[in-house]
Design a protein around this motif. Structure first.
Motif, PDB file in Angstrom:
ATOM      1  N   UNK A 211       2.068  -2.925   3.915  1.00  0.00           N
ATOM      2  CA  UNK A 211       0.843  -2.024   3.599  1.00  0.00           C
ATOM      3  C   UNK A 211       0.692  -1.174   2.731  1.00  0.00           C
ATOM      4  N   UNK A 212       0.182  -1.164   1.554  1.00  0.00           N
ATOM      5  CA  UNK A 212       0.095   0.081   0.450  1.00  0.00           C
ATOM      6  C   UNK A 212      -0.551   1.049   1.111  1.00  0.00           C
ATOM      7  N   UNK A 213       0.059   2.313   1.127  1.00  0.00           N
ATOM      8  CA  UNK A 213      -0.491   3.595   2.091  1.00  0.00           C
ATOM      9  C   UNK A 213      -0.596   4.773   0.967  1.00  0.00           C
ATOM     10  N   UNK A 214      -0.335   4.691  -0.405  1.00  0.00           N
ATOM     11  CA  UNK A 214      -0.175   5.664  -0.976  1.00  0.00           C
ATOM     12  C   UNK A 214       0.233   5.203  -2.702  1.00  0.00           C
ATOM     13  N   UNK A 215      -0.209   6.141  -3.356  1.00  0.00           N
ATOM     14  CA  UNK A 215      -0.150   5.816  -4.919  1.00  0.00           C
ATOM     15  C   UNK A 215       0.204   6.940  -5.725  1.00  0.00           C
ATOM     16  N   UNK A 216       1.227   6.932  -6.520  1.00  0.00           N
ATOM     17  CA  UNK A 216       1.654   7.900  -7.556  1.00  0.00           C
ATOM     18  C   UNK A 216       1.563   7.425  -8.959  1.00  0.00           C
ATOM     19  N   UNK A 217       0.938   8.117  -9.907  1.00  0.00           N
ATOM     20  CA  UNK A 217       0.788   7.948 -11.321  1.00  0.00           C
ATOM     21  C   UNK A 217       0.803   9.117 -12.077  1.00  0.00           C
ATOM     22  N   UNK A 218       1.404   9.123 -13.202  1.00  0.00           N
ATOM     23  CA  UNK A 218       1.176  10.082 -14.291  1.00  0.00           C
ATOM     24  C   UNK A 218      -0.062  10.202 -14.867  1.00  0.00           C
ATOM     25  N   UNK A 219      -0.324  11.527 -15.186  1.00  0.00           N
ATOM     26  CA  UNK A 219      -1.779  11.792 -15.489  1.00  0.00           C
ATOM     27  C   UNK A 219      -1.579  12.554 -17.119  1.00  0.00           C
TER      28      UNK A 219
END
Length: 219
Positions: A211-219
């Motif tokens: 299960x995908x529980x968190x997301x990180x991305x550049x802003x």
């Protein structure tokens, strides 16, 4: 980043065995060739192996993985590292499109998390976590191409509707999954992409990875 890790790992070899990689390999239960590859930056050790370095030699894992050093130095007698979980970033992509083939499962990096944060904010224990990179646009606006998502690989059973990582004939995919009686409904958040159903009896052929529980991305 890989070269920086390799240099720090070499310092541990220097500290414990005066730079003797063969002796270090024997002492830590690895092959000499694997230790040479780690020191050259062409391979990364497993999390289990790194934890054994902490357990047996009190290697500061936070310093080894991130470069941030505590007051005790590279080899510590403290137990602070026990409060940190290191989630590996696998060198694979999860397609948010028509499927991404898994080329390999080499660990390319690690992300450090505080156990309290994982428990309080995400409701996960910290065990069996891994990062993969999203590829494609079928999960827009939830996930964008290039997002790095944290997967709880202990959650292979679909209890409620959520986004899961699934292995399909076309490769690894990030999709919204919901169980309906004897089948799984698999859809994309982007309405331009079609959905499909999967008979629960065929889960061995198309397993839920986690299960995908968190997301990180550049802003």
């Amino acid at each position: 980043m890989a070269n920086a890790f390799a240099r720090r790992f070499q310092l541990i070899v220097d500290r414990l065995t005066q730079g003797n990689k063969k002796q270090f390999a024997e002492m830590t239960g690895k092959s000499a060739s694997h230790i040479y590859k780690i020191c050259r930056g062409t391979s990364r050790p497993s999390m289990a192996y790194l934890e054994s370095l902490y357990d047996d030699f009190r290697v500061d894992l936070n310093w080894l993985l991130t470069g941030d050093q505590n007051d005790s130095g590279q080899i510590s007698e403290t137990s602070g590292s026990k409060e940190i979980v290191y989630a590996p970033m696998f060198d694979v992509q999860a397609s948010a499109g028509m499927g991404a083939a898994v080329q390999n499962e080499e660990v390319s990096d690690y992300f450090a998390f505080n156990k309290a944060f994982l428990s309080r904010q995400l409701g996960v224990s910290g065990e069996n976590l891994a990062f993969v990179t999203i590829s494609g646009d079928s999960m827009l606006p939830t996930f964008q191409d290039g997002d790095q998502v944290l997967v709880d690989m202990s959650r292979k059973s679909v209890q409620s509707e959520a986004v899961y990582l699934i292995q399909t004939e076309d490769g690894l995919m990030a999709k919204r999954v919901k169980q309906n009686q004897h089948e799984l409904s698999i859809t994309s958040d982007n309405p331009e992409y079609p959905g499909w159903t999967l008979d629960l009896k065929k889960l061995e052929e198309n397993p839920v990875v986690g299960k995908i529980v968190w997301c990180a991305r550049a802003v």
